[in-house]
Scaffold this motif. Structure first.
Motif, PDB file in Angstrom:
ATOM      1  N   ALA A  71      97.074  -7.943  15.100  1.00 56.30           N
ATOM      2  CA  ALA A  71      96.371  -8.866  14.211  1.00 56.30           C
ATOM      3  C   ALA A  71      95.511  -9.842  14.997  1.00 56.30           C
ATOM      4  N   MET A  72      96.030 -10.328  16.136  1.00 60.45           N
ATOM      5  CA  MET A  72      95.278 -11.294  16.922  1.00 60.45           C
ATOM      6  C   MET A  72      94.095 -10.655  17.649  1.00 60.45           C
ATOM      7  N   LEU A  73      94.217  -9.362  17.959  1.00 64.01           N
ATOM      8  CA  LEU A  73      93.130  -8.657  18.646  1.00 64.01           C
ATOM      9  C   LEU A  73      92.266  -7.849  17.683  1.00 64.01           C
ATOM     10  N   GLU A  74      92.606  -7.937  16.393  1.00 65.40           N
ATOM     11  CA  GLU A  74      91.884  -7.180  15.365  1.00 65.40           C
ATOM     12  C   GLU A  74      91.872  -5.687  15.696  1.00 65.40           C
ATOM     13  N   THR A  75      93.048  -5.180  16.069  1.00 68.24           N
ATOM     14  CA  THR A  75      93.235  -3.774  16.435  1.00 68.24           C
ATOM     15  C   THR A  75      94.457  -3.238  15.713  1.00 68.24           C
ATOM     16  N   SER A  76      94.405  -1.996  15.246  1.00 68.69           N
ATOM     17  CA  SER A  76      95.571  -1.391  14.613  1.00 68.69           C
ATOM     18  C   SER A  76      96.715  -1.297  15.620  1.00 68.69           C
ATOM     19  N   ALA A  91     101.822  -6.292  28.628  1.00 69.77           N
ATOM     20  CA  ALA A  91     100.528  -6.955  28.500  1.00 69.77           C
ATOM     21  C   ALA A  91      99.547  -5.949  27.923  1.00 69.77           C
ATOM     22  N   VAL A  92      98.475  -6.439  27.313  1.00 75.82           N
ATOM     23  CA  VAL A  92      97.452  -5.521  26.819  1.00 75.82           C
ATOM     24  C   VAL A  92      96.625  -5.016  27.997  1.00 75.82           C
ATOM     25  N   ALA A  93      96.153  -3.793  27.869  1.00 75.71           N
ATOM     26  CA  ALA A  93      95.482  -3.147  28.990  1.00 75.71           C
ATOM     27  C   ALA A  93      94.073  -3.663  29.224  1.00 75.71           C
ATOM     28  N   SER A  94      93.449  -4.294  28.214  1.00 73.75           N
ATOM     29  CA  SER A  94      92.070  -4.749  28.363  1.00 73.75           C
ATOM     30  C   SER A  94      91.886  -6.071  27.632  1.00 73.75           C
ATOM     31  N   PRO A  95      90.871  -6.857  27.999  1.00 66.63           N
ATOM     32  CA  PRO A  95      90.656  -8.153  27.355  1.00 66.63           C
ATOM     33  C   PRO A  95      90.136  -7.992  25.931  1.00 66.63           C
ATOM     34  N   ALA A  96      90.148  -9.112  25.191  1.00 64.02           N
ATOM     35  CA  ALA A  96      89.563  -9.140  23.856  1.00 64.02           C
ATOM     36  C   ALA A  96      88.044  -9.060  23.966  1.00 64.02           C
ATOM     37  N   LYS A  97      87.373  -8.975  22.815  1.00 57.74           N
ATOM     38  CA  LYS A  97      85.922  -8.815  22.803  1.00 57.74           C
ATOM     39  C   LYS A  97      85.201  -9.959  23.505  1.00 57.74           C
ATOM     40  N   ASP A  98      85.802 -11.156  23.494  1.00 56.67           N
ATOM     41  CA  ASP A  98      85.148 -12.299  24.124  1.00 56.67           C
ATOM     42  C   ASP A  98      85.540 -12.468  25.587  1.00 56.67           C
ATOM     43  N   GLY A  99      86.254 -11.480  26.141  1.00 55.61           N
ATOM     44  CA  GLY A  99      86.623 -11.525  27.550  1.00 55.61           C
ATOM     45  C   GLY A  99      87.910 -12.263  27.845  1.00 55.61           C
ATOM     46  N   PHE A 101      92.064 -12.869  27.680  1.00 56.35           N
ATOM     47  CA  PHE A 101      93.265 -12.039  27.668  1.00 56.35           C
ATOM     48  C   PHE A 101      94.333 -12.685  26.789  1.00 56.35           C
ATOM     49  N   LEU A 102      94.894 -11.905  25.905  1.00 53.06           N
ATOM     50  CA  LEU A 102      96.021 -12.364  25.105  1.00 53.06           C
ATOM     51  C   LEU A 102      97.299 -12.152  25.907  1.00 53.06           C
ATOM     52  N   ARG A 103      98.073 -13.215  26.057  1.00 57.28           N
ATOM     53  CA  ARG A 103      99.359 -13.127  26.742  1.00 57.28           C
ATOM     54  C   ARG A 103     100.457 -13.302  25.697  1.00 57.28           C
ATOM     55  N   PHE A 104     101.553 -12.574  25.871  1.00 56.86           N
ATOM     56  CA  PHE A 104     102.605 -12.625  24.859  1.00 56.86           C
ATOM     57  C   PHE A 104     103.939 -12.273  25.485  1.00 56.86           C
ATOM     58  N   ASN A 105     104.995 -12.586  24.747  1.00 54.68           N
ATOM     59  CA  ASN A 105     106.340 -12.273  25.189  1.00 54.68           C
ATOM     60  C   ASN A 105     107.249 -12.261  23.972  1.00 54.68           C
ATOM     61  N   LEU A 106     108.370 -11.590  24.090  1.00 57.28           N
ATOM     62  CA  LEU A 106     109.337 -11.546  22.993  1.00 57.28           C
ATOM     63  C   LEU A 106     110.742 -11.587  23.549  1.00 57.28           C
ATOM     64  N   SER A 107     111.673 -11.967  22.672  1.00 54.40           N
ATOM     65  CA  SER A 107     113.085 -11.958  23.019  1.00 54.40           C
ATOM     66  C   SER A 107     113.868 -11.681  21.750  1.00 54.40           C
ATOM     67  N   HIS A 108     114.919 -10.858  21.853  1.00 53.89           N
ATOM     68  CA  HIS A 108     115.764 -10.669  20.672  1.00 53.89           C
ATOM     69  C   HIS A 108     117.231 -10.670  21.083  1.00 53.89           C
ATOM     70  N   SER A 109     118.056 -11.207  20.177  1.00 54.29           N
ATOM     71  CA  SER A 109     119.477 -11.373  20.451  1.00 54.29           C
ATOM     72  C   SER A 109     120.229 -11.442  19.127  1.00 54.29           C
ATOM     73  N   ALA A 110     121.300 -10.664  19.024  1.00 52.63           N
ATOM     74  CA  ALA A 110     122.210 -10.737  17.880  1.00 52.63           C
ATOM     75  C   ALA A 110     121.488 -10.682  16.536  1.00 52.63           C
ATOM     76  N   GLY A 111     120.504  -9.791  16.424  1.00 49.34           N
ATOM     77  CA  GLY A 111     119.845  -9.572  15.149  1.00 49.34           C
ATOM     78  C   GLY A 111     118.683 -10.482  14.826  1.00 49.34           C
ATOM     79  N   TRP A 112     118.291 -11.348  15.766  1.00 48.93           N
ATOM     80  CA  TRP A 112     117.126 -12.213  15.574  1.00 48.93           C
ATOM     81  C   TRP A 112     116.143 -11.974  16.715  1.00 48.93           C
ATOM     82  N   ALA A 113     114.870 -12.282  16.465  1.00 54.03           N
ATOM     83  CA  ALA A 113     113.842 -12.134  17.498  1.00 54.03           C
ATOM     84  C   ALA A 113     112.877 -13.303  17.425  1.00 54.03           C
ATOM     85  N   MET A 114     112.297 -13.640  18.578  1.00 51.83           N
ATOM     86  CA  MET A 114     111.243 -14.642  18.655  1.00 51.83           C
ATOM     87  C   MET A 114     110.100 -14.077  19.482  1.00 51.83           C
TER      88      MET A 114
END
Length: 233
Positions: A71-76, A91-99, A101-114
């Motif tokens: 959704a943030m990169l406007e890509t399926s 990490a995503v393999a290439s930058p967004a259209k404006d050059g 880079f989207l950085r992200f991370n996730l964590s999940h534990s005991a049935g919840w995720a952030m």
């Protein structure tokens, strides 16, 4: 599907967006919807889980991450190409259209995720359940000795009671894990080397580490602790 994600307002850091999801609330149809967006590597990892519940949690967490990043990169989601650091940080393999880079991370534990997403800054997030902590004080003390620095351990051991030590340890654990994840290190890479709970008795809202990182405690579901680390600007 995005309806099961709750964005956490407000984020402690400008331009960092954070979401929480209750993975156990997803139905079998939700898992079936998310699974096709995973790539071959992710599907292979999912297949290796021995327990069906763990497999479902992995598919849910990775599928929701793909929906957020897409959704943030406007890509399926199924068209996203992830690359991985030496310790598995995606990490995503290439930058967004404006050059940027989207950085992200996730964590999940005991049935919840952030999930955490931001632009052009490394980020790490960690979520841990109190259920993972040993109820026995002696076992918890042994675990604390493996994770806390010598000074932190002395501060931790001096807290008033067992309940306070449990809370402080979980706070230290999530802070340290979010820090090593932001740096792209392995989760057991010398956690004792970074000090994060000298404020154990009166926790601060955030703290600076090694001059280049900021760690924030995050609101979390009942019975959990969470922390975010971002590169300082």
């Amino acid at each position: 599907m995005r309806a099961c994600l709750n964005e956490s307002p407000p984020s402690p850091v400008r331009e960092v967006r954070i979401w929480t999801a209750h993975l156990d609330a997803l139905q079998a149809s939700d898992i079936a919807h998310l699974q096709p967006s995973l790539d071959e590597t992710e599907r292979a990892r999912a297949a290796r889980f021995h327990f069906e519940k763990d497999r479902r949690h992995f598919i849910a967490a990775r599928g929701l991450l793909r929906e957020l990043v897409g959704a943030m990169l406007e890509t399926s989601p199924e068209f996203l190409q992830f690359v991985y650091g030496p310790h598995g940080k995606p990490a995503v393999a290439s930058p967004a259209k404006d050059g940027r880079f989207l950085r992200f991370n996730l964590s999940h534990s005991a049935g919840w995720a952030m999930f955490a997403c931001t632009w052009d800054r490394e980020v790490g997030i960690d979520l841990e359940s109190t259920a993972r902590l040993a109820a026995d004080d002696a076992h918890l003390s042994a675990l604390a000795a493996r994770i806390l620095s010598t000074r932190e351990f002395e501060v931790w051991r001096g807290l008033a009671d067992s309940a306070a030590r449990h809370i402080a340890f979980l706070r230290a654990w999530t802070r340290k894990e979010s820090y090593v994840k932001a740096k792209g290190q392995g989760v057991f890479d010398d956690l004792r080397a970074v000090e994060v709970i000298q404020d154990a008795a009166m926790p601060a809202a955030s703290l600076h580490v090694a001059g280049a990182w900021i760690i924030h405690d995050l609101p979390a579901p009942h019975g959990f602790a969470a922390a975010l680390t971002v590169a300082a600007i």
